[in-house]
Design an enzyme around this catalytic site. Structure first.
Site, PDB file in Angstrom:
ATOM      1  CG  ASP A  38      -2.130   0.871   1.063  1.00 51.53           C
ATOM      2  OD1 ASP A  38      -1.957   2.082   0.811  1.00 51.53           O
ATOM      3  OD2 ASP A  38      -3.263   0.362   1.197  1.00 51.53           O
ATOM      4  CG  ASP A  64       1.974   4.574  -6.375  1.00 53.52           C
ATOM      5  OD1 ASP A  64       1.324   3.831  -7.147  1.00 53.52           O
ATOM      6  OD2 ASP A  64       1.704   5.774  -6.183  1.00 53.52           O
ATOM      7  CB  THR A 100      -3.850   3.444  -9.458  1.00 57.26           C
ATOM      8  OG1 THR A 100      -3.069   4.503  -8.883  1.00 57.26           O
ATOM      9  CG2 THR A 100      -3.982   2.321  -8.446  1.00 57.26           C
ATOM     10  NE  ARG A 114       8.449 -13.166  -9.647  1.00 53.89           N
ATOM     11  CZ  ARG A 114       8.895 -12.624  -8.510  1.00 53.89           C
ATOM     12  NH1 ARG A 114       9.902 -11.743  -8.533  1.00 53.89           N
ATOM     13  NH2 ARG A 114       8.340 -12.937  -7.350  1.00 53.89           N
ATOM     14  CE1 TYR A 153     -12.189   3.126  -8.456  1.00 57.82           C
ATOM     15  CE2 TYR A 153     -14.515   3.093  -9.079  1.00 57.82           C
ATOM     16  CZ  TYR A 153     -13.460   2.579  -8.332  1.00 57.82           C
ATOM     17  OH  TYR A 153     -13.679   1.521  -7.471  1.00 57.82           O
ATOM     18  CE  LYS A 157     -11.200  -0.177  -9.547  1.00 51.89           C
ATOM     19  NZ  LYS A 157     -10.386  -1.141  -8.778  1.00 51.89           N
ATOM     20  CB  THR A 183     -18.549  -2.617   0.244  1.00 53.16           C
ATOM     21  OG1 THR A 183     -18.760  -3.422  -0.923  1.00 53.16           O
ATOM     22  CG2 THR A 183     -18.266  -3.533   1.433  1.00 53.16           C
TER      23      THR A 183
END
Length: 522
Positions: A38, A64, A100, A114, A153, A157, A183
């Site tokens: 994180d 990151d 991200t 990997r 976002y 996604k 949630t």
């Protein structure tokens, strides 16, 4: 609880966050090794995982994921939760949000390739955009704006899902995709800007519950325990089942006005509901079709909304609230009140739920080193002399640092820019995580003020490193800006209620700046 026979090494990105920390806890409890990755961009601290740090099977790495990450140890599972889903947070730096979701996803897929690991992508109901069908099935392709403020976002996604499927088809990476609906539960960030956190926090504080729009937009809310169970079942399902699959509560859909009313009732609050302009591209309705989750995972949500909400409210009630504690430096304070100190004294009387921790000089004999006066905690340094003010930037900073380690203040406030200002500035340099607010006395910076001329370099240093300065009038504001044209200057309200509103707005702005979030979604 189903135990896995083979112990695994599980890497969880975003593991210090709301959902990620519950997953870390879950898999440690099952005897697995957990690597929590994180960048702390959202949570700022490890508060959600502090209770796990001593576990020898737990490893925390601050990193990151937009940068590659290749741990030396072999990884069996990767759960990618490395992006905040709160609009006020992900819209603050939309380029980083997109990176991200894209670069971070690619880096985690490369690691999965990997090690031959199974990787789960925490996708979202936002891939459906503002849906034209309700409930939403996995086959629905969505109604998403690629150019709006939510696109970083939503489209991020969607791109992450595309990367998952392309790595799966081209390189044989074992992927799984879930689409998470709204949630809630313990460890939600009180300040992340999402509806339940905002409403519960404001209801407990007696503040207005702000709805963006007319209140008719609906969401479906699932409790965190149900989501964690759904994730575990997805990870334990056959490799052939890739998804995507909806994980959400199909029986807890309600509009925002109803949600606000239910939270006011549940908290016993006297808060009012107010309406503001609707956020851009905000979906009108959101409800999952979970037929696929029932069929493939044998999963259904079990926690009812009322039970989940009760647990969430109890969590928020137990939170340490640094936003209710304000550190103040003042050359003198009660019972010796000058004009600037009296303004603070009146303000504290209007905020009975806020503790003011005031570091001041003892100033004269007969005053105790510590005194509790109403909601004010007064810490006095020195020996009972008018010369004690000269000790404030030294002994006062030591005392303030001790208090800050205990209370984790969000900002330091200096009454006047002289000795208190130096104290607050020294503390800011030591801690690196405090915002700094200055309120000027009417006599400061005036023409012919020999003290101002004498301490000109100190005033300049204080102003250039402050986050906000309150002045008594426009003339004093211009004088303050002469030290730094970029200085954030506000003329203090004439009445205590006006000043209170200004302080509230400034405080909210500084909190948002510190947490890297917008005041409201765009």
């Amino acid at each position: 609880m189903r135990l896995n026979n083979n112990k695994k090494t599980i890497l969880i990105t975003g593991g210090a966050g709301f959902i990620g920390s519950h997953l870390c806890e879950k898999y440690l409890g099952l005897g697995h090794r957990v690597i929590c990755v994180d960048n702390l961009r959202t949570t700022k601290t490890t508060k959600n995982i502090d209770h796990l740090l001593s576990n020898p099977q737990f490893r925390f790495v601050q990193h990151d994921i937009i940068k590659p990450f290749f741990p030396k140890e072999h990884v069996d599972w990767i759960l990618n939760f490395g992006c905040s889903g709160a609009p006020a947070i992900y819209q603050y730096d939309p380029v980083h949000t997109l990176r991200t979701n894209v670069d971070g996803m690619r880096n985690m897929l490369t690691l999965a390739y990997r090690d031959g690991a199974v990787i789960l992508q925490a996708s979202t109901s936002e891939v459906y955009g503002d849906p034209l069908e309700n409930p939403q099935k996995e086959g629905y392709r969505g109604n998403v704006s690629p150019t709006g403020p939510r696109a970083c976002y939503d489209e991020g996604k969607r791109a992450a899902e595309t990367l998952c499927m392309d790595f799966h088809r081209q390189y044989g990476v074992k992927v799984k995709i879930i689409r998470i609906f709204n949630t809630y539960g313990p460890r939600m960030d009180l300040h992340d800007g999402r509806a339940i956190a905002n409403f519960v926090g404001n209801a407990l504080d007696g503040k207005d519950l702000v709805i963006y729009g007319d209140g008719s937009s609906s969401r479906s809310f699932q409790y965190i325990d149900d989501l964690v169970e759904g994730i575990d079942r997805m990870m334990s399902s056959s490799e052939e089942f890739v998804g995507p699959v909806n994980i959400g509560n199909d029986e807890a859909e309600m509009n925002m006005k109803e949600l606000a009313e239910r939270i006011i009732r549940a908290t016993g609050s006297a808060s009012k509901i107010v309406f503001e302009k609707q956020a851009t591209d905000d979906p009108r309705e959101r409800r999952p079709d979970i037929s696929l989750a029932k069929e493939k995972l044998g999963w259904v949500p079990k926690v009812g909304f009322e039970d989940g909400l009760t647990k969430t409210i109890q969590f928020f009630k137990t939170l340490e609230r640094p936003d209710r504690k304000i550190l103040v430096f003042a050359t003198t304070y009660y019972p010796d009140l000058g004009p600037a100190e009296r303004a603070l004294y009146e303000l504290s009387e209007m905020l009975p739920r806020t503790e003011f921790h005031i570091v001041t000089s003892r100033f004269r004999s007969g005053l105790p080193a510590y005194e509790r006066h109403k909601t004010d905690h007064i810490y006095r340094i020195g020996f009972g002399s008018t010369l004690d003010k000269y000790l404030l930037p030294f002994l006062g900073v030591i005392k303030a640092y001790q208090l800050h380690r205990r209370h984790k203040y969000h900002f330091a406030w200096s009454i006047m820019a002289s000795y208190g200002g130096l104290s607050a500035l020294f503390l800011k340099f030591i801690t690196r995580d405090l915002s700094f607010l200055v309120t000027l006395d009417p006599a400061e910076l005036g023409e012919g003020n020999t003290r101002t001329k004498k301490y000109l370099p100190i005033y300049r240093w204080i102003f250039r490193n402050s986050d906000s300065v309150y002045v008594t009038d426009d003339i004093q504001g211009e004088q303050a800006r002469s030290f730094d044209p970029e200085l954030s200057v506000s003329v203090r309200g004439r009445s205590a209620p006006d000043f209170l509103r200004q302080i509230h707005d400034t405080y909210a702005d500084l909190i948002n700046k510190k947490k890297q979030k917008l005041g409201r979604p765009r």
